[in-house]
Design a protein around this motif. Structure first.
Motif, PDB file in Angstrom:
ATOM      1  N   GLU A  56       0.836  -1.191   0.000  1.00 46.80           N
ATOM      2  CA  GLU A  56       0.000   0.000   0.000  1.00 46.80           C
ATOM      3  C   GLU A  56       0.874   1.245   0.000  1.00 46.80           C
ATOM      4  N   GLU A  70       1.668   5.372   0.558  1.00 44.54           N
ATOM      5  CA  GLU A  70       1.365   6.351   1.592  1.00 44.54           C
ATOM      6  C   GLU A  70       0.263   7.282   1.105  1.00 44.54           C
ATOM      7  N   ARG A  71      -0.480   7.853   2.045  1.00 47.33           N
ATOM      8  CA  ARG A  71      -1.498   8.823   1.664  1.00 47.33           C
ATOM      9  C   ARG A  71      -0.849   9.987   0.923  1.00 47.33           C
ATOM     10  N   GLU A  97       0.259   9.744  -2.121  1.00 48.41           N
ATOM     11  CA  GLU A  97       0.996   9.184  -3.246  1.00 48.41           C
ATOM     12  C   GLU A  97       0.031   8.555  -4.254  1.00 48.41           C
ATOM     13  N   GLU A 135      -5.754  13.041   3.287  1.00 50.66           N
ATOM     14  CA  GLU A 135      -5.632  12.830   4.728  1.00 50.66           C
ATOM     15  C   GLU A 135      -6.946  12.427   5.389  1.00 50.66           C
TER      16      GLU A 135
END
Length: 542
Positions: free
Chosen positions: A375, A377-378, A380, A423
């Motif tokens: 997974e 990262e937020r 990306e 986010e």
């Protein structure tokens, strides 16, 4: 309906009934509320028709008996080439009652496309509207098709009349045993390269639509009060979206729905929304954009409670226009021919314009690296993926084991669509995996460029691709269809570029712009960026 998203994420469990199949669902609805309106139909000539759930059951069984007399049975592939019509559901349900596998085709196809599909899945039966039979007759001798049924016409040559076939047939039918794992449909994907692929779904797909699309997108579920409800999905019968909503939501939940046969015209559709009292609408972004171009849109007295958008990301302008005019927010949803709705703006969510929403409960949808199964990262960009053991995705490609091996060899089914997560857990579409633009090390999703461009009054439609560049590797190239009244020239190019620098990060603005009259698209209306990239390679590539 308001969704407690975090609670439902935590508590969702799949519970697919052991004997589940779509014809049995219709039998159950007819027994419980047979007099309830199932289909309200109108066409552009003013003709109207109504079907109750009891009518759907009866005509389903009549057609199943007719198919049995024609030798159509379990596992046979039954193609259909039909416009929106009040008898489409009886045709589809009747074939399914026989244990046959539906193969939907769009009226936008060409005869060679019908020929390819018939040969690829070895279809022996087709049901076709009388206005479309020429498409079949042109290639029928080159296919396995030997049983042909015409809707809306009388028997002619090799064609059996649907009306004559069901006339006098019993309203009961004892077909083969079918369950959630029984094959139901082969939906051909449009694809961006190569021939369309035969996506095989089983009857459990319909239960997954009821659980996911119904509750987490349309805001409906079986057992709710449908007395003052009328659903309208503007899709055609040849697309997977027909199974997503008219079949997978309205039929499974027992909701009344409206079907209109006629070309899209924004004023006509707004008038129909008003006169029919439609409460829940699912349309495509192009239709929403055209609605907002109607000067007196806000003057229509609509009964809309929910509005949905599907097919591609919806721009912020039509969302805001609908909010201002009708106090309802169009909610985007995302999925594929291979899946149910993987990501939605569910009822009650705080919609972020441009976002697909949040992953629907029960599916495990995530964003992984385009190479590894990790997974991202937020923030990306990665590839939208679903665990391969999810019951809400397809089982494979019909008799294509080599494709199955490539698709299901890992832990995830990779959608080929790129997205990022902010986010707050909202997903944003960034383009196809092979559409991502890398310029000077920056990864740029084409949709963000296109979304910003169409916000300029001179731009009617746009497509962004990478264009080879000696220094930057690639730069963003925009193909632009101009709005009426604008002329493409160097001054407008500069104006659009300066506008884009204000609307997006500076590295995302299109350094090259070309004005065109049309964009290459698939039969389902998706932009074929691969063709545009090929043009750029021929111009600037080595």
């Amino acid at each position: 309906m308001q969704i407690d998203y975090q609670r439902e994420l935590a508590e969702f469990e799949w519970d697919i009934p052991e004997g589940y199949n779509l014809p049995a669902v219709i039998e159950s609805h007819a027994a419980a509320f047979g007099d309830r309106l199932a289909v309200q139909f109108r066409d552009d000539d003013g003709n109207e028709a109504r079907r109750r759930f009891a009518d759907l059951r009866d005509d389903m069984n009549r057609f199943a008996n007719a198919l049995e007399s024609l030798g159509v049975g379990e596992g046979d592939r039954v193609m259909h080439l039909l416009p929106r019509h009040p008898d489409v559901f009886a045709i589809q349900l009747g074939a399914l009652k026989r244990g046959a596998i539906l193969v939907p085709c769009s009226a936008m196809l060409k005869p060679k496309d019908v020929q390819f599909r018939a040969n690829d899945c070895e279809a022996t039966t087709i049901v076709c509207h009388d206005e479309l039979t020429d498409m079949v007759e042109a290639v029928a001798d080159e296919t396995p098709l030997d049983t042909m049924v015409v809707l809306g016409g009388s028997r002619m040559g090799e064609w059996e009349s649907f009306g004559a076939l069901i006339d006098g047939e019993s309203t009961e039918h004892d077909g083969p045993d079918i369950g959630p794992q029984s094959p139901m449909s082969i939906n051909y994907t449009s694809g961006t390269t190569g021939q369309p692929k035969p996506v095989l779904h089983r009857h459990r797909w319909m239960h997954c639509f009821e659980r996911v699309n119904g509750r987490y997108w349309w805001g409906v579920e079986e057992g709710m009060d449908f007395e003052d409800e009328l659903l309208w999905a503007t899709t055609g019968t040849g697309w997977a979206k027909w199974f997503w909503s008219p079949v997978g939501v309205a039929l499974t939940t027992g909701a009344p729905q409206f079907i209109y046969r006629g070309d899209f015209d924004p004023e006509t559709f707004l008038s129909l929304l008003e006169s029919e009292g439609v409460t829940r609408l699912c349309a495509v972004p192009t239709q929403y954009r055209m609605f907002t171009q109607v000067d007196d849109m806000a003057d229509y007295d609509l009964s809309l409670k929910q509005t949905l958008s599907a097919g591609e990301p919806l721009n912020r302008e039509p969302i805001q226009a609908f909010e201002e005019a009708f106090d309802v927010t169009p909610r985007d949803g995302y999925g594929q021919t291979e899946t149910v709705a993987l990501v939605t703006n569910y009822p009650g969510i705080d919609v972020k314009p441009g976002s697909m929403g949040k992953p629907t409960p029960g599916l495990g949808t995530t964003i992984i690296d385009t190479v590894d199964e990790e997974e991202v990262e937020r923030g990306e960009i990665g590839e939208v993926a679903v665990p391969v053991d999810s019951p809400a995705i397809f089982d494979g490609y019909f008799e294509k084991p080599e494709l199955d091996e490539r698709t299901f060899s890992g832990a995830y089914y990779r959608t080929g669509d790129l997205a990022s997560e902010d986010e707050d857990g909202y997903f944003f579409f960034e383009g196809r995996a092979d559409d991502i633009i890398i310029s000077s090390g920056y990864r740029i999703g084409p949709f963000e460029v296109e979304d910003a461009l169409v916000g300029h009054p001179a731009v009617a439609e746009a497509a962004a691709v990478d264009s080879p560049h000696d220094d930057r590797g690639n730069v963003v190239k925009a193909y632009v269809i101009l709005a009426e009244g604008y002329d493409g020239n160097d001054e407008l190019v500069e104006e659009l570029q300066e506008y884009m620098k204000e609307e997006t990060a500076p590295y995302k603005y299109p350094r090259r712009i070309e004005f065109v009259d049309e964009l290459p698209k698939t039969s389902s209306g998706k932009i074929r960026r691969i063709e545009l990239r090929d043009r750029e390679m021929s111009k600037f590539g080595d």
